[in-house]
Design a protein around this motif. Structure first.
Motif, PDB file in Angstrom:
ATOM      1  N   GLU A 247       0.878  -1.508   0.128  1.00 15.01           N
ATOM      2  CA  GLU A 247       0.211   0.009  -0.790  1.00 15.01           C
ATOM      3  C   GLU A 247       0.815   0.924  -0.292  1.00 15.01           C
ATOM      4  O   GLU A 247       0.705   2.371  -0.734  1.00 15.01           O
ATOM      5  N   ALA A 248       2.089   1.766   0.469  1.00 15.94           N
ATOM      6  CA  ALA A 248       2.966   2.265   0.667  1.00 15.94           C
ATOM      7  C   ALA A 248       3.394   2.615  -0.520  1.00 15.94           C
ATOM      8  O   ALA A 248       3.994   4.118  -1.349  1.00 15.94           O
ATOM      9  N   MET A 249       3.505   1.238  -1.868  1.00 12.73           N
ATOM     10  CA  MET A 249       4.459   2.070  -3.088  1.00 12.73           C
ATOM     11  C   MET A 249       3.046   2.355  -3.375  1.00 12.73           C
ATOM     12  O   MET A 249       3.560   3.061  -4.220  1.00 12.73           O
ATOM     13  N   LYS A 250       2.026   1.887  -3.389  1.00 11.24           N
ATOM     14  CA  LYS A 250       1.484   1.996  -3.956  1.00 11.24           C
ATOM     15  C   LYS A 250       1.276   3.858  -4.284  1.00 11.24           C
ATOM     16  O   LYS A 250       0.671   4.659  -5.094  1.00 11.24           O
ATOM     17  N   LEU A 251       1.059   3.782  -3.020  1.00  5.77           N
ATOM     18  CA  LEU A 251       0.128   5.986  -2.415  1.00  5.77           C
ATOM     19  C   LEU A 251       1.205   6.782  -3.228  1.00  5.77           C
ATOM     20  O   LEU A 251       1.448   7.602  -3.563  1.00  5.77           O
ATOM     21  N   ALA A 252       3.102   6.016  -2.503  1.00  6.09           N
ATOM     22  CA  ALA A 252       4.349   6.820  -2.694  1.00  6.09           C
ATOM     23  C   ALA A 252       4.128   6.334  -4.595  1.00  6.09           C
ATOM     24  O   ALA A 252       4.187   7.510  -4.981  1.00  6.09           O
ATOM     25  N   TRP A 253       3.915   5.442  -5.458  1.00  5.46           N
ATOM     26  CA  TRP A 253       3.917   5.447  -7.332  1.00  5.46           C
ATOM     27  C   TRP A 253       2.815   6.329  -7.156  1.00  5.46           C
ATOM     28  O   TRP A 253       3.029   7.575  -8.746  1.00  5.46           O
ATOM     29  N   LEU A 254       1.391   6.821  -6.593  1.00  3.89           N
ATOM     30  CA  LEU A 254       0.741   7.610  -6.807  1.00  3.89           C
ATOM     31  C   LEU A 254       0.742   9.204  -6.838  1.00  3.89           C
ATOM     32  O   LEU A 254       1.083   9.916  -8.090  1.00  3.89           O
ATOM     33  N   LYS A 255       1.609   9.074  -5.611  1.00  5.41           N
ATOM     34  CA  LYS A 255       2.556  10.947  -5.625  1.00  5.41           C
ATOM     35  C   LYS A 255       3.326  11.464  -6.583  1.00  5.41           C
ATOM     36  O   LYS A 255       3.361  12.169  -6.993  1.00  5.41           O
TER      37      LYS A 255
END
Length: 146
Positions: A1-9
């Motif tokens: 989830e943290a990786m998805k959020l970082a990618w999205l940002k």
């Protein structure tokens, strides 16, 4: 989830900030060159928006000016009178910007309205026809409504 959020940002920053940074800098430089930074810092964001693109509302005094500046073809004097009567209706006040947009191409009343011009011209047809507008000339064409 943290990786998805970082990618999205990162993706959003790239798409919405980085991709337009050069154009935004050029725009900013041009505005500062023309208007001057000292002038711009005196205005709030809403005041700056109003200066650049006009007022979002068409006030009674604006409508009064709109009506007084209207050049009305004698063949559509009665229809033009009805048109302005509708715009003066208190219940329809919020529709004024929509009508302004239809007839002029902009839903914002100009801050400097000294050169505002508007004309009402005839068009063929009667009660079964809808009005037309020519936004390049602030012209409303009205059929012969009865």
């Amino acid at each position: 989830e943290a990786m998805k959020l970082a990618w999205l940002k990162a993706t959003l920053r790239s798409e919405l900030v980085d991709s337009v940074a050069e154009a935004a800098d050029a725009f900013r430089s041009g505005v500062l060159e023309v208007a001057g930074a000292a002038y711009l810092v005196l205005l709030s964001a809403s005041e700056l928006q109003q200066e650049w693109s006009g007022r979002a509302q068409v006030r009674d005094e604006d409508l009064r000016l709109w009506q007084s500046r209207a050049k009305i073809n004698p063949a559509r004097k009665q229809q033009a009178q009805w048109f302005f009567e509708v715009l003066w209706d208190e219940k329809l006040r919020d529709l004024r910007p929509n009508v302004l947009k239809f007839t002029t191409g902009s839903d914002r009343w100009p801050v400097d309205s000294q050169n505002f011009a508007f004309c009402v011209e005839p068009m063929d047809g009667g009660d079964d026809m809808l009005p037309r507008a020519m936004t390049c000339g602030n012209m409303l064409q009205l059929p012969s409504y009865t």
